[in-house]
Scaffold this active site. Structure first.
Site, PDB file in Angstrom:
ATOM      1  N   HIS A 144      67.981  37.789  -6.030  1.00 15.67           N
ATOM      2  CA  HIS A 144      67.844  37.812  -4.563  1.00 15.67           C
ATOM      3  C   HIS A 144      68.766  36.711  -4.020  1.00 15.67           C
ATOM      4  O   HIS A 144      68.302  35.681  -3.521  1.00 15.67           O
ATOM      5  CB  HIS A 144      66.376  37.570  -4.189  1.00 15.67           C
ATOM      6  CG  HIS A 144      66.021  37.972  -2.792  1.00 15.67           C
ATOM      7  ND1 HIS A 144      66.935  38.521  -1.913  1.00 15.67           N
ATOM      8  CD2 HIS A 144      64.841  37.899  -2.104  1.00 15.67           C
ATOM      9  CE1 HIS A 144      66.339  38.769  -0.760  1.00 15.67           C
ATOM     10  NE2 HIS A 144      65.072  38.402  -0.848  1.00 15.67           N
ATOM     11  N   ASP A 195      56.271  32.504  -5.331  1.00 20.83           N
ATOM     12  CA  ASP A 195      56.514  33.858  -4.821  1.00 20.83           C
ATOM     13  C   ASP A 195      55.324  34.716  -5.255  1.00 20.83           C
ATOM     14  O   ASP A 195      54.496  34.285  -6.073  1.00 20.83           O
ATOM     15  CB  ASP A 195      57.839  34.378  -5.418  1.00 20.83           C
ATOM     16  CG  ASP A 195      58.240  35.747  -4.881  1.00 20.83           C
ATOM     17  OD1 ASP A 195      57.682  36.182  -3.846  1.00 20.83           O
ATOM     18  OD2 ASP A 195      59.121  36.393  -5.491  1.00 20.83           O
ATOM     19  N   CYS A 214      59.580  32.515  -0.384  1.00 22.55           N
ATOM     20  CA  CYS A 214      60.513  33.459   0.253  1.00 22.55           C
ATOM     21  C   CYS A 214      59.799  34.353   1.260  1.00 22.55           C
ATOM     22  O   CYS A 214      60.443  34.899   2.151  1.00 22.55           O
ATOM     23  CB  CYS A 214      61.211  34.299  -0.815  1.00 22.55           C
ATOM     24  SG  CYS A 214      60.055  35.219  -1.852  1.00 22.55           S
ATOM     25  N   GLN A 230      68.529  35.243  -0.388  1.00 21.10           N
ATOM     26  CA  GLN A 230      67.369  34.358  -0.263  1.00 21.10           C
ATOM     27  C   GLN A 230      67.704  32.971  -0.801  1.00 21.10           C
ATOM     28  O   GLN A 230      67.402  31.947  -0.162  1.00 21.10           O
ATOM     29  CB  GLN A 230      66.192  34.962  -1.044  1.00 21.10           C
ATOM     30  CG  GLN A 230      64.936  34.127  -1.003  1.00 21.10           C
ATOM     31  CD  GLN A 230      64.325  34.076   0.381  1.00 21.10           C
ATOM     32  OE1 GLN A 230      64.069  35.106   0.978  1.00 21.10           O
ATOM     33  NE2 GLN A 230      64.099  32.880   0.905  1.00 21.10           N
ATOM     34  N   ARG A 247      69.205  47.077  -0.856  1.00 26.24           N
ATOM     35  CA  ARG A 247      67.985  46.594  -1.514  1.00 26.24           C
ATOM     36  C   ARG A 247      67.422  47.751  -2.338  1.00 26.24           C
ATOM     37  O   ARG A 247      67.061  48.793  -1.803  1.00 26.24           O
ATOM     38  CB  ARG A 247      66.944  46.136  -0.487  1.00 26.24           C
ATOM     39  CG  ARG A 247      65.557  45.950  -1.094  1.00 26.24           C
ATOM     40  CD  ARG A 247      64.583  45.274  -0.174  1.00 26.24           C
ATOM     41  NE  ARG A 247      64.895  43.859  -0.015  1.00 26.24           N
ATOM     42  CZ  ARG A 247      64.057  42.960   0.501  1.00 26.24           C
ATOM     43  NH1 ARG A 247      62.856  43.320   0.911  1.00 26.24           N
ATOM     44  NH2 ARG A 247      64.422  41.697   0.622  1.00 26.24           N
ATOM     45  N   ARG A 269      67.598  32.537   6.659  1.00 27.36           N
ATOM     46  CA  ARG A 269      68.183  33.797   6.161  1.00 27.36           C
ATOM     47  C   ARG A 269      69.283  34.242   7.117  1.00 27.36           C
ATOM     48  O   ARG A 269      70.369  34.672   6.707  1.00 27.36           O
ATOM     49  CB  ARG A 269      67.101  34.890   6.061  1.00 27.36           C
ATOM     50  CG  ARG A 269      66.046  34.656   5.000  1.00 27.36           C
ATOM     51  CD  ARG A 269      66.629  34.740   3.599  1.00 27.36           C
ATOM     52  NE  ARG A 269      67.273  36.018   3.332  1.00 27.36           N
ATOM     53  CZ  ARG A 269      66.643  37.134   2.945  1.00 27.36           C
ATOM     54  NH1 ARG A 269      65.342  37.113   2.740  1.00 27.36           N
ATOM     55  NH2 ARG A 269      67.308  38.259   2.733  1.00 27.36           N
TER      56      ARG A 269
HETATM   57  N1  NVA Z   1      59.815  38.888  -5.696  1.00 26.71           N
HETATM   58  C1  NVA Z   1      59.516  39.584  -4.461  1.00 26.71           C
HETATM   59  C2  NVA Z   1      60.376  39.084  -3.356  1.00 26.71           C
HETATM   60  C3  NVA Z   1      60.149  39.721  -2.019  1.00 26.71           C
HETATM   61  C4  NVA Z   1      61.088  39.203  -0.975  1.00 26.71           C
HETATM   62  C5  NVA Z   1      59.711  41.068  -4.677  1.00 26.71           C
HETATM   63  O1  NVA Z   1      60.668  41.468  -5.355  1.00 26.71           O
HETATM   64  O2  NVA Z   1      58.890  41.854  -4.173  1.00 26.71           O
HETATM   65  N1   CP Z   2      62.120  37.212   1.659  1.00 28.01           N
HETATM   66  C1   CP Z   2      62.460  38.483   1.906  1.00 28.01           C
HETATM   67  O1   CP Z   2      63.458  39.022   1.371  1.00 28.01           O
HETATM   68  O2   CP Z   2      61.662  39.101   2.815  1.00 28.01           O
HETATM   69  P1   CP Z   2      61.671  40.651   3.188  1.00 28.01           P
HETATM   70  O3   CP Z   2      61.157  41.405   1.985  1.00 28.01           O
HETATM   71  O4   CP Z   2      60.751  40.756   4.362  1.00 28.01           O
HETATM   72  O5   CP Z   2      63.064  41.080   3.517  1.00 28.01           O
END
Ligand code: NVA
Ligand code: CP
Length: 317
Positions: A140, A235, A275, A143, A113, A303
């Site tokens: 993602h 989101d 998400c 997800q 990530r 997930r």
């Molecule tokens: N769009 C959000 C998703 C978090 C799971 C981010 O990138 O922070």
């Molecule tokens: N939805 C998601 O990826 O959550 P986290 O950021 O908690 O991993």
């Protein structure tokens, strides 16, 4: 589908999982079937990844991704290692090529990530083991697999449904476009002007949609997007890495809240997905996310099952 059948399916073995755009509709369907099977018969898969290790590099915070990958590996008989760039040499400038090559000598797959999708592509290029994208600025995909699984469970199908995404044209929106395009589900995205999805990603999804008949639409009108939707999705307005824009975004996105008024335009049996993490009172009201149309905790649980299917597919020998 039995564990042995999934394990013998080598079309996935050794591949990376960076975006759903790299997978065919048939492969995505297969992964979803596998996830449903693993969810139903958890104990039958207990030793399928015995002795295998997953390295998990987290440059950004995570609750769901970290816990579901780690627990998923444990449930499959393997092991997961949490790796923070703050403690690794890559955080002090060690090149990606060396990190990728060295980790490939220890672990059976790498999950990462980080903001830069290009960095993940570079890691995948040099690693000799599968690389799984656990969120970049662009996509993602894990997800999106959990999202599809949740929709199948609640709606019994994917093809022909309409998903409305309201909010920021971000990584999650991009993966929903890719997912819809691949499975023949219509996706309407409503964002404020200036916060649209990435044009080149939209074009790639559009090309995939031509094969399945999915209609992909971009608009700045949330009511138009939500009209007759089967699924409403939102989101956060400021994703990780964009926190400094939070105040400005609160203003720009004020007409893009999923609330009781907006959801009236959807089908009466719509489901609400997010998400998570969510900000009640910003992108969604408590009435909607905590109401009876919401499936966000099923979605979070999925997930785990979706990722177990991905791990099993990529790591089967
Ligand atoms: N769009 C959000 C998703 C978090 C799971 C981010 O990138 O922070
Ligand atoms: N939805 C998601 O990826 O959550 P986290 O950021 O908690 O991993």
């Amino acid at each position: 589908m039995k564990a042995t059948v999934i394990a013998k399916d080598q079309t996935f073995t050794g591949r990376d999982f960076l975006t759903l755009l790299d997978y065919t509709p048939a492969e995505i369907t297969k992964l979803l079937e596998s996830a449903l099977e693993i969810k139903k018969n958890k104990s039958a898969y207990a030793d399928t990844l015995k002795g295998q290790s997953l390295g998990m590099i987290f440059e950004n915070a995570s609750t769901r991704t970290r816990v579901s990958f780690e627990v998923g590996m444990t449930q499959l008989g393997g092991h997961a290692l949490f790796l923070s760039p703050r403690d690794m040499q890559i955080g002090r400038g060690e090149p990606v090529i060396d990190t990728a090559n060295v980790l490939s000598r220890y672990v059976d797959a790498i999950m990462i990530r980080t903001n830069s999708h290009e960095l993940v592509e570079e890691l995948a290029e040099y690693a000799s083991v599968p690389v799984i994208n656990a969120l970049t600025d662009n996509y993602h995909p894990c997800q999106a697999m959990a999202d599809l699984l949740t929709i199948v469970e609640h709606k019994g199908a994917l093809k022909g449904l309409k998903l409305a995404y309201i909010g920021d044209g971000n990584n999650v929106a991009h993966s929903l476009l890719a997912a819809g395009a691949k499975v023949g589900m219509d996706v309407s995205i409503a964002t404020p002007a200036g916060y649209e999805v990435n044009e080149s990603i939209f074009d790639k999804a559009q090309k995939a949609a031509e094969e399945t008949g999915a209609t992909l639409i971009q608009t700045t009108d949330p009511i138009e997007a939500v009209k007759d939707a089967d699924i409403i999705y939102t989101d956060v307005w400021a994703s990780m890495g964009y926190e400094q824009e939070q105040e400005e975004r609160l203003k720009q996105f004020s007409q893009f809240q999923v609330n009781e008024e907006l959801v009236k335009s959807a089908k009466s049996d719509f489901i609400f997905l997010h998400c998570l993490p969510a900000h009640r009172g910003e992108e969604v009201t408590a009435e909607v996310i905590d109401g009876h149309h919401s499936a966000v905790y099923d979605q979070a649980e999925n997930r785990l099952h979706a990722q177990k299917a991905i791990l099993l597919a990529l790591l089967s020998k």
